[in-house]
Motif scaffolding. Structure first.
Motif, PDB file in Angstrom:
ATOM      1  N   GLY B 158       0.827  -1.203   0.000  1.00 51.25           N
ATOM      2  CA  GLY B 158       0.000   0.000   0.000  1.00 51.25           C
ATOM      3  C   GLY B 158       0.858   1.248   0.000  1.00 51.25           C
ATOM      4  N   ILE B 159       1.851   1.247   0.879  1.00 49.24           N
ATOM      5  CA  ILE B 159       2.709   2.425   0.978  1.00 49.24           C
ATOM      6  C   ILE B 159       3.498   2.615  -0.308  1.00 49.24           C
ATOM      7  N   VAL B 165       5.464   5.554  -4.949  1.00 53.73           N
ATOM      8  CA  VAL B 165       5.370   5.776  -6.397  1.00 53.73           C
ATOM      9  C   VAL B 165       4.825   7.176  -6.695  1.00 53.73           C
ATOM     10  N   PRO B 166       3.703   7.578  -6.052  1.00 55.70           N
ATOM     11  CA  PRO B 166       3.224   8.944  -6.318  1.00 55.70           C
ATOM     12  C   PRO B 166       4.260  10.008  -5.994  1.00 55.70           C
ATOM     13  N   LEU B 167       4.999   9.809  -4.913  1.00 59.23           N
ATOM     14  CA  LEU B 167       5.984  10.827  -4.555  1.00 59.23           C
ATOM     15  C   LEU B 167       7.080  10.924  -5.610  1.00 59.23           C
ATOM     16  N   VAL B 168       7.570   9.769  -6.043  1.00 57.05           N
ATOM     17  CA  VAL B 168       8.618   9.788  -7.071  1.00 57.05           C
ATOM     18  C   VAL B 168       8.083  10.447  -8.338  1.00 57.05           C
ATOM     19  N   TYR B 169       6.866  10.096  -8.658  1.00 57.12           N
ATOM     20  CA  TYR B 169       6.214  10.658  -9.839  1.00 57.12           C
ATOM     21  C   TYR B 169       6.122  12.180  -9.720  1.00 57.12           C
TER      22      TYR B 169
ATOM     23  N   ILE C 119      12.270   5.000   6.821  1.00 56.14           N
ATOM     24  CA  ILE C 119      11.516   5.380   5.618  1.00 56.14           C
ATOM     25  C   ILE C 119      10.202   6.035   6.025  1.00 56.14           C
ATOM     26  N   ALA C 120       9.543   5.437   7.015  1.00 53.51           N
ATOM     27  CA  ALA C 120       8.265   5.996   7.454  1.00 53.51           C
ATOM     28  C   ALA C 120       8.449   7.423   7.946  1.00 53.51           C
ATOM     29  N   LEU C 164       1.954   3.701   7.802  1.00 55.90           N
ATOM     30  CA  LEU C 164       2.984   4.652   8.238  1.00 55.90           C
ATOM     31  C   LEU C 164       2.656   5.227   9.609  1.00 55.90           C
ATOM     32  N   GLY C 165       1.402   5.069  10.030  1.00 55.15           N
ATOM     33  CA  GLY C 165       1.007   5.696  11.296  1.00 55.15           C
ATOM     34  C   GLY C 165       1.013   4.708  12.446  1.00 55.15           C
ATOM     35  N   PHE C 166       2.115   4.037  12.627  1.00 53.89           N
ATOM     36  CA  PHE C 166       2.168   2.958  13.612  1.00 53.89           C
ATOM     37  C   PHE C 166       2.651   3.425  14.975  1.00 53.89           C
ATOM     38  N   GLN C 167       3.094   4.685  15.086  1.00 47.57           N
ATOM     39  CA  GLN C 167       3.861   5.076  16.269  1.00 47.57           C
ATOM     40  C   GLN C 167       3.121   4.879  17.583  1.00 47.57           C
ATOM     41  N   ILE C 168       1.883   5.350  17.657  1.00 52.00           N
ATOM     42  CA  ILE C 168       1.187   5.266  18.945  1.00 52.00           C
ATOM     43  C   ILE C 168       0.957   3.803  19.329  1.00 52.00           C
ATOM     44  N   ALA C 169       0.519   3.007  18.357  1.00 49.73           N
ATOM     45  CA  ALA C 169       0.263   1.601  18.654  1.00 49.73           C
ATOM     46  C   ALA C 169       1.563   0.885  19.033  1.00 49.73           C
TER      47      ALA C 169
END
Lengths: 396, 448, 290
Positions: B158-159, B165-169, C119-120, C164-169
């Motif tokens: 998903g990410i 991909v959208p960011l690179v684009y 990366i996140a 990407l929003g895993f921090q709190i959990a």
């Protein structure tokens, strides 16, 4: 029914991990915290551990924190990978076998009960995962609960239990499936002194009732001495001595074991080992002590040359009885009346030492602070350690 | 077995025939070493890849350097006696296809490396132990020691597809002429760093706007973050005071405002503060003012209004988040300070604030980042306005709202992309400097 | 309080106490007033956004009735249905994604772990809108920007990147002692069983928190929805609908309905929020369970 053999077991943590962890803690990554050996591969947490454990034996790993005792236990459990060496249980190599297939149970220091389950569910959990039929499960749980006297709490949640009760549940969860091997990682160190003594007695009783082989980890030498059939004393990842409580107490192989086992600690003094003709003589604090005949024989057998030594004597082996030429003198710092005996803290030749004297032997001696006391060692229990290597000269 | 030994190089040199074969026929090593299902799956991936490349991939890749040359044209069709439109190249689609193809190639290269290493590993394991995990065992492991693979594959996909991909684009758009300016919406070309030069050139119109927006963005973020933080904390402390009564009630009053969706509240505020809105009407009726207050029409007024309304929105959040941490401050600290004769103000600055800063640095950083990227508040309150004639950015525009206007409203895609990249660079610098030094980052594993 | 009565407070202390409560009362009024005002407006009989009186002149339920019956101009019931469907799907996927990622990062050790967290962090620094436009193009390429496929598009947009929003959990999982996991492993549990039978029940607060936040997200976002729906009025979500009600062409007729709509969607959110307030606080302060 299980024998366990650990052969040349070694555990190495790669340097990267260790340095990273230290950096995070804000420590200097290069600074060594303990004396663990560091090789190219990383930090050696356990080095060349060899032990054969007999069926139904109770073995205790003991040592100061960071000595690798817990790591070894966790390797037996399968919670840590074994870097090198082989682990066998009943002759089957276990290195690559998952913890659940080793038929091992473990009791953790902080109990590690499942807070969201009742005591009964906690006990059932391991059986349920092994797909034990319902009625048998109930039977086993009730039996284990009965052994540990926790039957009345079965429907409570762990939160509603006291520390001692929780520890019983934790032990119950471990014995309920009748494992071949029962591992205990400092199970009593979260309890207060009184409960600890009580639980210690319970563990001794428990042993009689179940057939498992026990490995027990502790940093407390009293626990080790009272529980263990055999004791493994570790330091800095290395085994120092393996033996029965009597052996490690009476025949410590080095200065570390001597100091670690026994409470209060053994007293140490700098001295010299001399040879007068055929006889060895210890020169310590101006006194001359002649070791007993069996000691003489052992020294001769090993052909020990005169050298600088550290003389060790347990507080209870020091006496105030006058022996000619062998008396040392010290100044009293503190004396503590314990009832049947008195602990006298002395300063003798710059060394702090403790003497335990039966109250009856004392007479009307002056023990006020600053007064002088003359004492000597019993010649059959004095220990001689090489000052360079720390090894006991009698058991090299 | 040493992990270092299992490398692509070793696999190609010391691998057996099957392992070496998998350099060309992917999965061959696995099929040959008793992992047939897995091998077939890898092989299927390779086959799919080949078909994809032949079908569209190679074409997309070849178009990427030029981004298309054929404009849509009207052509006179003699036979039908009408004008027909030829299908021209659509640069935006070409760019997207090109970016996607690059990702597909990267994926297959990764798979190639992994399968080669795996084949070699299998071969070695077979030699040593004579047993490799069966497909069934592999599946079992996916729910045991490889559970993270099972759990993380979908989220990662998903990410990858909808963020990376959208960011690179988008980033690649910054280096093109994709913009309404000069009618480059369908057919555009690479034009290097031109847009970056425009943005960073203080003399130019765009450059002037950029620095104006940047300045306001930073001022805004600092005010929005720290004012909210301090005031929210003070509010939490007042409510938690020993002598304050009805604590739960007060807390409830403030929490209630979180419950109303933010955008609803913002839109209402926007309307209430219009020149003929409720507030101005009320003030006029009371006879306090004769002309409407320029809440949104004057730049300075707008800025202050925004910051104040943001306090209304932000303080309850801070209060909630801070309450728990405040209660964790050891009571001995306060008692010791009181014994030393410190007053409440001194205690706040000497004990509470340092302790809170120590614990909440990551929270502060993320809320700072959040404020720099705070689209809703600005867009819904002032819409970035007031805007001077000829500018694309209003006086209260943040980088993000400007980015939104440039792309969604104005279709200056390349310029928007550049602004996005600049925002990222600024945030990276701020975050790296502070985050790396924060205690919480260092102690991430303190629990273990 | 009996205690306070017995220990007579000093006059100075009583004054401070009075001032503190006064201050709190004033602040509470400032915070509650706008909400109160919206509720009043939603029952207001006279239309229009700008009135000359602060309090309504007449009260009516017509705004609510209109909101749920008028399907011609702004089809609110349809929008409500759209949003509900999207929210339920999102809730399911997002919760799974967030908890999976958080559990893996907290409990498992693998090579990709550190890189993933870095990366996140980096991705979190990009403005969300940068990806938004491109996401639209990607959805378009997948054919998810026309007709009812828009719903799927929105679900994807709302849930795809929640990993990407895993921090709190993760922070919460980190506080569950590792020895509990180890005990379960020794008891014979696989990692999956540890996840589902031990960690999930223990992390109930954070599971609820995650479910709620992901359920609420589609109700309050209108930017992504606007960009992806464009002019497909059929697929509008509640947020776009409310936004539209305040546009010039509708505001006079619909302003009071807007207030009614705002009240309607605020009620469930308010209930959820008051319920999860405590988890919010716990999540931040990292309560240690065991």
């Amino acid at each position: 029914m299980a024998t366990i053999s650990l052969r040349h077991i070694q555990k190495i943590y790669p340097n990267v991990q260790v340095e990273e962890r230290r950096k995070k803690k804000g420590e200097d990554p290069k600074k060594k915290k303990n004396n663990l050996k560091i090789t190219e591969e990383g930090v050696v947490a356990v080095d060349d551990f060899n032990l054969e454990i007999a069926d139904r034996e109770f073995v205790v790993f003991v040592g100061p924190s960071g000595c690798g005792k817990s790591t070894t236990l966790r390797m037996v459990a399968g919670l840590e990978d074994i870097t090198r060496g082989d682990l066998y249980i009943d002759g089957v190599r276990m290195n690559d076998i998952e913890p659940r297939d080793r038929d091992i149970a473990m009791v953790f220091q902080n109990y590690a009960l499942y807070p969201h389950m009742t005591v009964r569910q906690n006990l059932e959990f391991p059986l349920e995962l092994r797909k034990v039929p319902k009625d048998q499960m109930k039977k086993q749980v009730d039996e284990a609960a009965e052994i540990l006297g926790i039957t009345e709490y079965l429907d409570r949640k762990p939160k509603a239990l006291s520390g001692g009760q929780r520890q019983r549940v934790a032990i119950g969860r471990a014995i309920v499936r009748e494992p071949k091997v029962l591992l205990m990682d400092e199970p009593l160190s979260n309890l207060d002194a009184k409960l600890r003594n009580q639980m210690r007695a319970e563990i001794i009783k428990l042993r009689q009732r179940i057939d498992s082989t026990f490995i027990y980890v502790t940093h407390d030498q009293t626990e080790a001495m009272t529980l263990g059939d055999r004791i493994v004393i570790m330091k800095d990842g290395e085994v120092q001595q393996i033996g029965t409580p009597q052996e490690v107490f009476n025949k410590p192989v080095n200065i570390f074991v001597a100091g670690f086992i026994g409470m209060p600690q053994m007293n140490f003094y700098d001295g010299k080992l001399l040879k007068e003709g055929d006889r060895y003589v210890i020169d310590v604090l101006g006194a001359r002590i002649v070791p007993s005949e069996d000691k003489q024989a052992r020294l001769r057998e090993r052909n020990i040359a005169p050298m600088d030594i550290t003389v060790g004597a347990r507080p209870e082996h020091i006496t105030l009885k006058e022996t000619e030429g062998a008396m040392m003198e010290g100044t009293v710092d503190v004396s503590e009346m314990m009832g049947s005996s008195i602990h006298i803290h002395l300063n003798a030749g710059g060394n702090d030492s403790i003497i335990i004297v039966p109250t009856l032997d004392l007479g009307d001696r002056d023990l006020s602070i600053g007064s002088k006391v003359r004492f000597t060692f019993a010649p059959n229990v004095v220990h001689m350690f090489d000052r360079e290597t720390g090894k006991n000269l009698e058991y090299i | 077995m040493d992990k270092k030994e299992i490398s692509v190089k070793n696999a190609l040199i010391h691998g057996d025939a099957l392992t070496k074969l998998s350099a060309i026929v992917m999965g061959a090593g696995m099929i040959g070493h008793k992992q047939i299902v897995k091998g077939l799956m890898v092989l299927a991936c390779e086959v799919a890849f080949v078909f994809y490349m032949i079908g569209t991939g190679l074409h997309s890749l070849s178009m990427l350097p030029s981004l298309g040359t054929q404009a849509q044209e009207k052509v006179w069709n003699e036979a039908k006696q009408i004008y027909e439109y030829t299908v021209g190249d659509n640069s935006q689609q070409i760019l997207l296809a090109g970016v996607v193809t690059c990702f597909v190639i990267a994926a297959i290269v990764l798979l190639w490396i992994l399968q080669l290493r795996h084949s070699y590993n299998l071969q070695k394991t077979l030699e040593k132990k004579g047993h490799v995990p069966t497909f069934k065992e592999d599946i079992f492991n996916l729910f045991d020691k490889n559970l993270h693979i099972t759990l993380m594959t979908l989220p990662c996909l998903g990410i990858l597809i909808f963020n990376i991909v959208p960011l690179v684009y988008m980033i690649s758009m910054a280096f093109t002429s994709y913009s309404k300016e000069g009618e480059h919406l369908i057919l555009f070309d690479w034009n290097g760093l031109t847009q970056f030069q425009r943005v960073l050139n203080l003399q130019g119109n765009i450059g002037r706007q950029f620095f104006q927006v940047l300045r306001w963005t930073i001022i805004w973020a600092i005010f929005a973050t720290f004012l909210n933080y301090i005031l929210g904390m003070i509010l939490a402390m007042i409510i938690n005071r020993k002598d304050t009564k009805w604590k739960a009630f007060w807390r409830f009053c403030f929490v209630l405002s979180i419950a109303v969706p933010q955008f609803v509240m913002l839109m209402i505020m926007n309307i209430m503060l219009q020149p003929s809105g409720a507030i101005n009407v009320l003030l006029k009726n009371l006879g306090w003012i004769s002309t409407s207050l320029p809440f949104w029409t004057d730049a300075t007024w707008a800025k202050i209004t925004i910051i104040i309304i943001n306090l209304w929105i932000g303080i309850p959040y801070t209060m909630l988040q801070v309450t728990g941490i405040l209660q964790n401050i050891p009571a001995e600290l306060y008692e010791a300070a009181k014994m030393d004769g410190a007053g409440p103000v001194k205690i706040f600055f000497k004990i509470t604030l340092p302790y809170m800063l120590f614990v909440t640095t990551p929270y502060l950083i993320s809320s700072f980042v959040g404020n720099i990227n705070n689209f809703n508040v600005i867009y819904l309150l002032s819409g970035g306005g007031p805007t001077y004639v000829g500018d694309t950015a209003g006086q209260t525009d943040l980088l993000v709202t400007w980015l939104y206007k440039l792309t969604v409203d104005q279709q200056y895609y390349n310029l928007g992309a550049v602004i996005g990249i600049m925002t990222f660079i600024i945030l990276t610098i701020i975050t790296l400097v502070t985050y790396r030094n924060s205690s919480s980052y260092k102690n991430e594993e303190a629990f273990m | 309080m009996e205690d306070t009565k017995r220990n007579k407070l000093s006059p100075r202390k009583r004054l401070t106490n009075f001032l503190v409560h006064l201050l709190l009362a004033v602040l509470a009024v400032i915070w509650v007033l706008p909400i109160f005002w919206i509720i009043l407006t939603s029952f207001r009989a006279e239309p229009g956004a700008y009135t000359n009186t602060f309090l309504p002149q007449g009260y009516t339920l017509a705004n609510y009735i209109k909101l749920f019956t008028d399907r011609n101009v702004l089809n609110f019931p349809k929008m409500f249905k759209n949003t509900l469907i999207i929210a339920i799907c999102c809730c399911f996927f997002s919760t799974f994604f967030v908890l999976s990622v958080a559990y893996s990062l907290s409990r498992m050790r693998f090579k990709f772990r550190k890189p993933y967290m870095n990366i996140a962090m980096i991705l979190g620094l990009f403005p969300g809108f940068m990806a938004m436009i491109a996401q639209y193009f990607i959805l378009k390429a997948m054919g998810l920007t026309e007709g009812s496929a828009i719903r799927i598009g929105l679900i994807i947009v709302y849930s795809a990147c929640t990993g990407l929003g895993f921090q709190i959990a993760k922070g919460f999982f980190d506080t569950i002692p590792r020895s509990i996991d180890e005990a379960a492993v020794m008891d014979g549990a696989t990692q999956w069983q540890v996840f589902t039978r031990i960690t999930m029940p223990l992390a109930k607060p954070i599971v609820i928190y995650t479910v709620m936040t992901s359920f609420i997200a589609p109700w309050v976002d209108f930017i992504f929805a606007k960009v992806i729906c464009r002019a497909n009025a059929d697929q509008f979500t509640v947020a776009i609908g409310l936004w539209n009600m305040l546009q010039k062409e509708y505001i006079y007729q619909w302003y009071t309905c807007f207030a009614a709509g705002a009240v309607i969607i605020s009620i469930p959110i308010a209930i959820l929020f008051i319920y999860m307030q405590r988890f919010y606080v716990e999540g931040m302060s990292g309560a240690v369970k065991g």
